[in-house]
Design an enzyme around this catalytic site. Sequence first.
Site, short mmCIF file in Angstrom:
data_model
loop_
_atom_site.label_atom_id
_atom_site.label_comp_id
_atom_site.label_asym_id
_atom_site.label_seq_id
_atom_site.Cartn_x
_atom_site.Cartn_y
_atom_site.Cartn_z
N ASP A 1 0.84 -1.19 0.00
CA ASP A 1 0.00 0.00 0.00
C ASP A 1 0.88 1.24 0.00
O ASP A 1 1.70 1.42 0.90
CB ASP A 1 -0.88 0.02 1.26
CG ASP A 1 -2.01 -0.98 1.19
OD1 ASP A 1 -2.75 -0.97 0.18
OD2 ASP A 1 -2.16 -1.77 2.14
N ASP B 1 -10.18 -5.91 -1.12
CA ASP B 1 -9.24 -5.32 -0.16
C ASP B 1 -10.02 -4.56 0.90
O ASP B 1 -10.71 -3.58 0.59
CB ASP B 1 -8.29 -4.37 -0.93
CG ASP B 1 -7.20 -3.78 -0.05
OD1 ASP B 1 -7.06 -4.19 1.11
OD2 ASP B 1 -6.46 -2.91 -0.55
C1 DX5 Z 1 -6.51 0.01 3.12
C2 DX5 Z 1 -5.45 -0.80 2.43
C3 DX5 Z 1 -5.51 -2.24 2.76
C4 DX5 Z 1 -5.31 -2.57 4.22
C5 DX5 Z 1 -5.95 -3.90 4.51
O1 DX5 Z 1 -6.40 1.31 2.66
O2 DX5 Z 1 -5.59 -0.67 1.03
O3 DX5 Z 1 -4.65 -2.99 1.93
O4 DX5 Z 1 -3.96 -2.60 4.57
O5 DX5 Z 1 -6.02 -4.09 5.89
P1 DX5 Z 1 -7.31 -4.79 6.56
O6 DX5 Z 1 -7.39 -6.19 6.03
O7 DX5 Z 1 -7.04 -4.71 8.01
O8 DX5 Z 1 -8.51 -3.98 6.14
ZN ZN Z 2 -4.48 -2.02 -0.33
#
Ligand code: DX5
Ligand code: ZN
Length: 217
Positions: free
Chosen positions: A38, A176
Amino acid sequence: MSISVPKIHPSILCADHGDLRRDIIRLTEAGADYMHMDVMDGDFVPNFGLGTEIFNCVRKYSNVPLDVHLMVREPLWHIKLFRELGAEIITVHPEASPQIVETLALIREVGAKTGIALNPETPVDTVEKLLPMCDHVLAMTVNPGFYGQDFLEFTIPKLQRLGELSKQYGFSLCVDGNINAERVKQLHPLGVTNFVIGSALFRENPADMIKQIKSEV
Ligand code: DX5
Ligand code: ZN
């Protein structure tokens, strides 16, 4: 009809950055398909991360391909950099990309796979024309920017529609945002093939969870 084994993309944002080497090695040994990276600019989303040093650390300890989720405005200017940092899939938000067609073309030109990410409230109709240019579609099931948020149930009909379109256009469909083993079971039959897993994966033993998800299909 054969059913594909879910592809798992651990979200490196949620790893233990005090012991990143250990987490990278154990995710690699557990059979992670991609490392989800990310990237946030503090503008398109109100948060920052992950920097180039983290990319270098992941590349140092793993050969698992990188899936880069660019939550940045005007991603066109950063495509070459992330390809050089090892990105195999580069995913951009049409909501943040004034030159989206040019951006997807550049991703292909530098040799990476093209991805678009859709915010929970972005309707499919607004991006349908882009789908022939996409190898990957990342459907956000939380608002982008932070891990550990609640799954947004209203995204499910959109996932169903994207599942149908993925058969027509041939892109991989990834979700996601607060994905766990139960969500994989629920969403996989809709045509979701790839799953970013963050908080849920690191809460217990990531290796056990990846193996369990893959063996349940
Ligand atoms: C949110 C990110 C995700 C996040 C996912 O903006 O794009 O990739 O790290 O984390 P969880 O699974 O905890 O929502
Ligand atoms: Zn992400």
